[in-house]
Write a protein that holds these residues in place. Structure first.
Motif, mmCIF file in Angstrom:
data_model
loop_
_atom_site.group_PDB
_atom_site.id
_atom_site.type_symbol
_atom_site.label_atom_id
_atom_site.label_comp_id
_atom_site.label_asym_id
_atom_site.label_seq_id
_atom_site.Cartn_x
_atom_site.Cartn_y
_atom_site.Cartn_z
ATOM 1 N N ARG A 54 5.587 3.676 10.698
ATOM 2 C CA ARG A 54 5.578 5.216 10.835
ATOM 3 C C ARG A 54 6.830 5.515 11.461
ATOM 4 O O ARG A 54 7.406 7.077 11.421
ATOM 5 C CB ARG A 54 4.645 6.730 11.870
ATOM 6 C CG ARG A 54 3.907 5.927 13.266
ATOM 7 C CD ARG A 54 3.347 6.893 14.182
ATOM 8 N NE ARG A 54 3.874 6.491 15.415
ATOM 9 C CZ ARG A 54 5.026 6.868 16.111
ATOM 10 N NH1 ARG A 54 5.877 7.813 15.539
ATOM 11 N NH2 ARG A 54 4.853 6.723 17.778
ATOM 12 N N LEU A 55 7.342 4.252 12.392
ATOM 13 C CA LEU A 55 8.884 4.500 12.673
ATOM 14 C C LEU A 55 9.940 4.058 11.595
ATOM 15 O O LEU A 55 11.152 3.638 12.361
ATOM 16 C CB LEU A 55 9.498 3.914 14.019
ATOM 17 C CG LEU A 55 7.738 4.454 15.234
ATOM 18 C CD1 LEU A 55 7.950 3.429 16.344
ATOM 19 C CD2 LEU A 55 7.957 5.570 15.388
ATOM 20 N N LEU A 56 9.479 3.530 10.233
ATOM 21 C CA LEU A 56 10.272 3.139 9.648
ATOM 22 C C LEU A 56 10.973 4.509 8.686
ATOM 23 O O LEU A 56 9.840 4.324 8.527
ATOM 24 C CB LEU A 56 10.022 1.666 9.059
ATOM 25 C CG LEU A 56 9.476 0.598 10.605
ATOM 26 C CD1 LEU A 56 8.782 -0.577 9.761
ATOM 27 C CD2 LEU A 56 10.870 -0.028 10.480
ATOM 28 N N PRO A 57 11.978 3.782 8.216
ATOM 29 C CA PRO A 57 11.937 4.651 6.894
ATOM 30 C C PRO A 57 11.289 3.868 6.048
ATOM 31 O O PRO A 57 10.332 3.175 6.137
ATOM 32 C CB PRO A 57 13.579 3.987 6.485
ATOM 33 C CG PRO A 57 14.237 3.315 7.597
ATOM 34 C CD PRO A 57 12.979 2.925 8.202
ATOM 35 N N ALA A 58 10.714 5.309 4.501
ATOM 36 C CA ALA A 58 10.270 5.528 3.873
ATOM 37 C C ALA A 58 10.630 3.384 3.147
ATOM 38 O O ALA A 58 12.402 3.206 2.577
ATOM 39 C CB ALA A 58 10.379 6.744 2.919
ATOM 40 N N ASP A 59 9.659 3.082 2.426
ATOM 41 C CA ASP A 59 10.038 2.340 1.423
ATOM 42 C C ASP A 59 10.060 0.762 2.445
ATOM 43 O O ASP A 59 11.431 0.242 1.835
ATOM 44 C CB ASP A 59 10.367 2.335 0.139
ATOM 45 C CG ASP A 59 10.260 1.185 -1.159
ATOM 46 O OD1 ASP A 59 9.288 0.613 -0.902
ATOM 47 O OD2 ASP A 59 11.454 1.000 -1.669
ATOM 48 N N TRP A 60 10.518 0.326 3.545
ATOM 49 C CA TRP A 60 10.329 -0.133 3.621
ATOM 50 C C TRP A 60 10.118 -1.494 3.620
ATOM 51 O O TRP A 60 9.206 -1.776 3.508
ATOM 52 C CB TRP A 60 10.032 -0.268 6.017
ATOM 53 C CG TRP A 60 10.788 -0.921 6.727
ATOM 54 C CD1 TRP A 60 9.642 -2.254 7.121
ATOM 55 C CD2 TRP A 60 11.421 -1.401 6.747
ATOM 56 N NE1 TRP A 60 10.468 -3.247 7.730
ATOM 57 C CE2 TRP A 60 11.649 -2.760 7.686
ATOM 58 C CE3 TRP A 60 12.778 -1.001 7.134
ATOM 59 C CZ2 TRP A 60 12.820 -3.399 8.488
ATOM 60 C CZ3 TRP A 60 14.128 -1.486 7.684
ATOM 61 C CH2 TRP A 60 14.392 -2.530 8.308
ATOM 62 N N PRO A 61 10.843 -2.530 3.225
ATOM 63 C CA PRO A 61 11.614 -4.141 2.482
ATOM 64 C C PRO A 61 10.114 -4.958 3.480
ATOM 65 O O PRO A 61 9.985 -5.798 2.566
ATOM 66 C CB PRO A 61 12.514 -4.794 2.340
ATOM 67 C CG PRO A 61 13.136 -3.841 3.043
ATOM 68 C CD PRO A 61 13.070 -2.490 3.623
ATOM 69 N N GLY A 62 10.223 -4.741 4.517
ATOM 70 C CA GLY A 62 9.363 -5.824 5.563
ATOM 71 C C GLY A 62 8.071 -5.649 5.191
ATOM 72 O O GLY A 62 7.471 -6.998 5.343
ATOM 73 N N ALA A 63 7.270 -4.877 4.510
ATOM 74 C CA ALA A 63 5.562 -4.891 3.692
ATOM 75 C C ALA A 63 5.600 -6.003 2.847
ATOM 76 O O ALA A 63 4.894 -7.127 3.253
ATOM 77 C CB ALA A 63 5.598 -3.974 4.201
ATOM 78 N N ARG A 64 6.346 -5.860 1.614
ATOM 79 C CA ARG A 64 6.799 -6.355 0.788
ATOM 80 C C ARG A 64 7.204 -7.858 1.166
ATOM 81 O O ARG A 64 6.481 -8.889 1.257
ATOM 82 C CB ARG A 64 7.579 -6.154 -0.515
ATOM 83 C CG ARG A 64 7.320 -3.947 -0.779
ATOM 84 C CD ARG A 64 8.355 -3.688 -1.626
ATOM 85 N NE ARG A 64 9.281 -3.241 -0.762
ATOM 86 C CZ ARG A 64 10.710 -3.753 -1.163
ATOM 87 N NH1 ARG A 64 10.898 -4.421 -1.970
ATOM 88 N NH2 ARG A 64 11.406 -2.872 -0.594
ATOM 89 N N SER A 65 7.705 -8.166 1.925
ATOM 90 C CA SER A 65 8.690 -9.207 2.586
ATOM 91 C C SER A 65 7.317 -10.614 2.783
ATOM 92 O O SER A 65 7.213 -11.738 3.133
ATOM 93 C CB SER A 65 9.933 -9.661 3.173
ATOM 94 O OG SER A 65 9.699 -9.481 4.402
ATOM 95 N N ALA A 66 6.846 -9.437 4.484
ATOM 96 C CA ALA A 66 5.406 -10.045 4.681
ATOM 97 C C ALA A 66 4.505 -10.461 3.337
ATOM 98 O O ALA A 66 3.545 -11.535 4.236
ATOM 99 C CB ALA A 66 4.981 -9.497 6.011
#
Length: 270
Positions: A238-250
């Motif tokens: 909730r504190l990160l920009p929309a479509d944050w790539p960290g979730a995808r890379s993880a």
């Protein structure tokens, strides 16, 4: 032979190898085995030997003999602790909800300013952001690891640690964007996705999992990934920009780990 890219330094690959498989060996990893396993990711024998020597000087590897009398290396106690901390970072599930913050407030006398530089570098390496001069901030779950790291470096006498919550005045999303360079973090995640996303896509189309190929792709992915959870401390979504790539890379790393780690163990022989 597959040539290792500039992204994967021999010394880093050796640490990654020990983290992935070295702890499963029944004793010290023989030098000849290290050379064989690193050759599979494009590292030549002289580079392996020189990198092992540097790791030995840093106190991370200790020379030892195998049960058969062959020369080898085992992890020091400090290296074991570092890898255990790394396991918690690399394989941790995404943060769930708000956990609060840990603050590191430090003051180092001018005549010891070199320690100030070491302290800043270590906090940055643990994933801390800068809230203000001399005040660093990170998710609260990093407290124990931070306390241990500062104690090991004998820097704990210069630092006070606090737990807390952000109460304003600016919204926390704005504050987080000041505390961390989110654009730089996003680029690192995108680079991981560009490098290893296609590898995962290729494996998804295969019915077989040859052990050497699995080992090669997994070790390189792990070597790329293991630095990211330190650069990016895993802030709440909730504190990160929309479509944050960290979730995808993880997600890409987790799937590569599940598909390839155990298959690669067959090539390692553990």
């Amino acid at each position: 032979m597959i040539i290792v890219s500039d992204q994967h330094a021999p010394r880093s690959l050796i640490v990654t190898l020990y983290g992935a498989y070295g702890r499963d060996f029944p004793g010290p990893v023989p030098v000849a085995e290290l050379i064989r396993l690193l050759a599979a990711v494009g590292v030549d024998a002289p580079s392996v030997r020189s990198s092992v020597s540097r790791l030995k000087r840093r106190g991370l590897l200790l020379p030892a003999r195998t049960a058969e009398g062959a020369a080898g290396y085992e992890l020091s106690a400090d290296a074991q602790k570092l890898l255990q901390n790394g396991d918690r970072r690399m394989y941790a599930p995404p943060p769930d909800g708000d956990e609060g913050w840990v603050l590191a407030v430090f003051s180092v006398p001018e005549f010891e300013r070199q320690k100030r530089h070491i302290l800043r570098s270590r906090l940055s390496g643990l994933g801390f952001g800068t809230a203000a001069p001399g005040v660093w901030i990170a998710p609260a779950r990093l407290y124990e690891e931070t306390r241990h790291a500062l104690h090991q470096l004998r820097l704990d006498g210069y630092v006070d640690l606090f737990r807390g919550e952000h109460l304003g005045f600016a919204p926390t999303t704005e504050a987080v964007a000041r505390w961390w360079d989110l654009a730089a973090l996003a680029k690192e995640h995108e680079a991981f996705l560009d490098r290893h996303g296609p590898v995962l896509t290729a494996w998804r189309t295969r019915a077989d999992t040859p052990s050497e190929e699995a080992y090669h792709d997994y070790l390189l992915a792990l070597d790329s990934w293991r630095h990211l959870p330190y650069t990016d401390p895993g802030l709440p979504a909730r504190l990160l920009p929309a479509d944050w790539p960290g979730a995808r890379s993880a997600a890409v790393f987790r799937e590569l780990h599940e598909r390839l780690r155990d298959a690669g163990a067959g090539f390692v022989g553990v």
